[in-house]
Design an enzyme around this catalytic site. Structure first.
Site, PDB file in Angstrom:
ATOM      1  N   ASN A  15      47.959  43.004  38.175  1.00 24.93           N
ATOM      2  CA  ASN A  15      47.190  41.885  37.635  1.00 24.93           C
ATOM      3  C   ASN A  15      46.325  42.444  36.498  1.00 24.93           C
ATOM      4  OD1 ASN A  15      45.459  39.776  37.119  1.00 24.93           O
ATOM      5  ND2 ASN A  15      44.397  39.867  39.096  1.00 24.93           N
ATOM      6  N   TRP A  16      46.774  42.197  35.285  1.00 20.72           N
ATOM      7  CA  TRP A  16      46.100  42.812  34.131  1.00 20.72           C
ATOM      8  C   TRP A  16      44.798  42.100  33.763  1.00 20.72           C
ATOM      9  CZ3 TRP A  16      50.703  43.908  30.199  1.00 20.72           C
ATOM     10  CH2 TRP A  16      51.582  44.827  30.794  1.00 20.72           C
ATOM     11  N   LYS A  17      44.545  40.960  34.382  1.00 24.02           N
ATOM     12  CA  LYS A  17      43.343  40.164  34.098  1.00 24.02           C
ATOM     13  C   LYS A  17      43.199  39.913  32.587  1.00 24.02           C
ATOM     14  CE  LYS A  17      41.467  41.828  38.401  1.00 24.02           C
ATOM     15  NZ  LYS A  17      40.337  42.074  39.245  1.00 24.02           N
TER      16      LYS A  17
ATOM     17  N   HIS B  42      42.898  33.460  42.809  1.00 24.56           N
ATOM     18  CA  HIS B  42      42.215  34.758  42.755  1.00 24.56           C
ATOM     19  C   HIS B  42      40.712  34.539  42.922  1.00 24.56           C
ATOM     20  CE1 HIS B  42      40.638  38.528  41.269  1.00 24.56           C
ATOM     21  NE2 HIS B  42      41.827  39.048  41.528  1.00 24.56           N
TER      22      HIS B  42
ATOM     23  N   GLU C   9      38.261  35.713  41.439  1.00 21.09           N
ATOM     24  CA  GLU C   9      37.521  35.497  40.184  1.00 21.09           C
ATOM     25  C   GLU C   9      37.644  34.043  39.733  1.00 21.09           C
ATOM     26  OE1 GLU C   9      39.411  38.751  38.171  1.00 21.09           O
ATOM     27  OE2 GLU C   9      38.345  40.113  39.506  1.00 21.09           O
TER      28      GLU C   9
ATOM     29  N   GLU D 136      42.863  39.828  49.633  1.00 22.28           N
ATOM     30  CA  GLU D 136      41.970  40.586  48.760  1.00 22.28           C
ATOM     31  C   GLU D 136      40.520  40.369  49.193  1.00 22.28           C
ATOM     32  OE1 GLU D 136      43.945  41.470  44.746  1.00 22.28           O
ATOM     33  OE2 GLU D 136      43.049  39.512  44.560  1.00 22.28           O
TER      34      GLU D 136
ATOM     35  N   GLY E 180      37.675  45.555  42.339  1.00 23.63           N
ATOM     36  CA  GLY E 180      37.023  46.179  41.189  1.00 23.63           C
ATOM     37  C   GLY E 180      35.803  47.021  41.541  1.00 23.63           C
TER      38      GLY E 180
ATOM     39  N   SER F   4      40.825  47.472  44.933  1.00 22.97           N
ATOM     40  CA  SER F   4      40.676  48.917  44.734  1.00 22.97           C
ATOM     41  C   SER F   4      41.835  49.722  45.323  1.00 22.97           C
ATOM     42  CB  SER F   4      39.322  49.406  45.291  1.00 22.97           C
ATOM     43  OG  SER F   4      38.270  48.778  44.592  1.00 22.97           O
TER      44      SER F   4
ATOM     45  N   GLY G 237      42.684  47.194  38.303  1.00 23.56           N
ATOM     46  CA  GLY G 237      42.340  48.364  37.480  1.00 23.56           C
ATOM     47  C   GLY G 237      43.451  49.397  37.369  1.00 23.56           C
TER      48      GLY G 237
END
Ligand code: PGA
Length: 254
Positions: free
Chosen positions: A9-11, A96, A98, A168, A174, A213, A235
């Site tokens: 997931n490159w966000k 997600h 976020e 998650e 993160g 993470s 990440g």
């Protein structure tokens, strides 16, 4: 034998140049194609087209990080599922944390997106997970149960095999602090039981990914846990070296 999905997931991180460079390094770095380990990258919308093109002859699939539940119409600024199909996407991440936190997405909205994605023949990666406050208050299982029951409402039996769940824990995303093996095992077992409870025996084959993470260092330990069928990686998916290392950890476990 276990099947894995290793998803990046490159966000909101790449531009055309960096995205293309990253996939080129992935293509050259994958030393074998193990069909039991599916590989997926989810770039920002603006890079999906160039990434899909770069990946056209490779076993790596392309997905998106979000979508609208309507297939077309007056929704300024939104991206529809047919547009993503047009670009070559086969998976879409939804719910997600976020998006739940910053864009106020609810379980009901995520359910609408899940149904629209499944109806279009794509695979939704439905993210669930508790916050630190919820875990501290010992509400983890209650939260997961609620998220699953609303997000999976009105799913047809024939669509079950296309569902992917990502567990998650919000506090692990993160932060560099992944859940412990015991916490992952407990949550994934609970999620599997809930899925079977709600959807029946077919839910035994639903992939349940862990995210939060996940790194080259802890991947093997986490991926070998029962009911962990892959990872959703933020990440560590932005560097070819660490993403490739996670892929080979999965490949070593099949
Ligand atoms: P992280 O993100 O690997 O950077 O913790 C995971 C995710 O948000 O999907």
């Amino acid at each position: 034998m276990k099947n894995f999905l290793i998803a990046g997931n490159w966000k909101m991180n790449t531009t055309t140049g960096t995205a293309t460079e990253l996939v080129k390094s992935l293509i050259t770095g994958i030393d074998k194609d193990v069909p039991e380990v599916r590989i997926l990258v989810c770039p920002p919308f603006t890079n999906i087209s160039s990434v899909a093109q770069a990946l056209s002859d490779s076993p790596i699939a392309v997905g998106a990080q979000n979508c609208h539940f309507e297939y077309k119409g007056a929704f300024t600024g939104e991206i529809s599922i047919p547009m993503l199909i047009d670009l070559g996407c086969s998976y879409i991440i939804i719910g997600h944390s976020e998006r739940r936190t910053y864009f106020h997405e609810t379980n009901d909205l995520i359910n609408k997106k899940a149904i629209a994605i499944l109806t279009a023949g794509l695979k939704p990666i439905i993210c669930i997970g508790e916050t630190l406050d919820e875990r501290t208050a010992e509400h983890t299982f209650m939260v997961l149960e609620k998220q699953l029951s609303v997000c999976l409402q009105n799913i047809e039996e024939s669509q079950i095999e296309n569902i992917v769940i990502a567990y998650e824990p919000v506090w692990a995303i993160g932060t560099g602090i992944s859940a412990t093996s015991e916490q992952v095992a407990e949550a994934h077992t609970f999620i599997r039981e809930q899925l079977i409870n709600k959807l029946g025996k077919k839910a035994e084959s639903i992939l349940i990914l862990y995210g939060g993470s996940l790194t080259a260092e802890n991947a093997k330990e986490i991926l070998k846990i029962k009911n962990v069928n892959g990872g959703l990686i933020g990440g560590a998916s932005l560097k070819a070296e660490s993403f490739l290392s996670i892929i080979s950890s999965a490949q070593s476990l099949v």
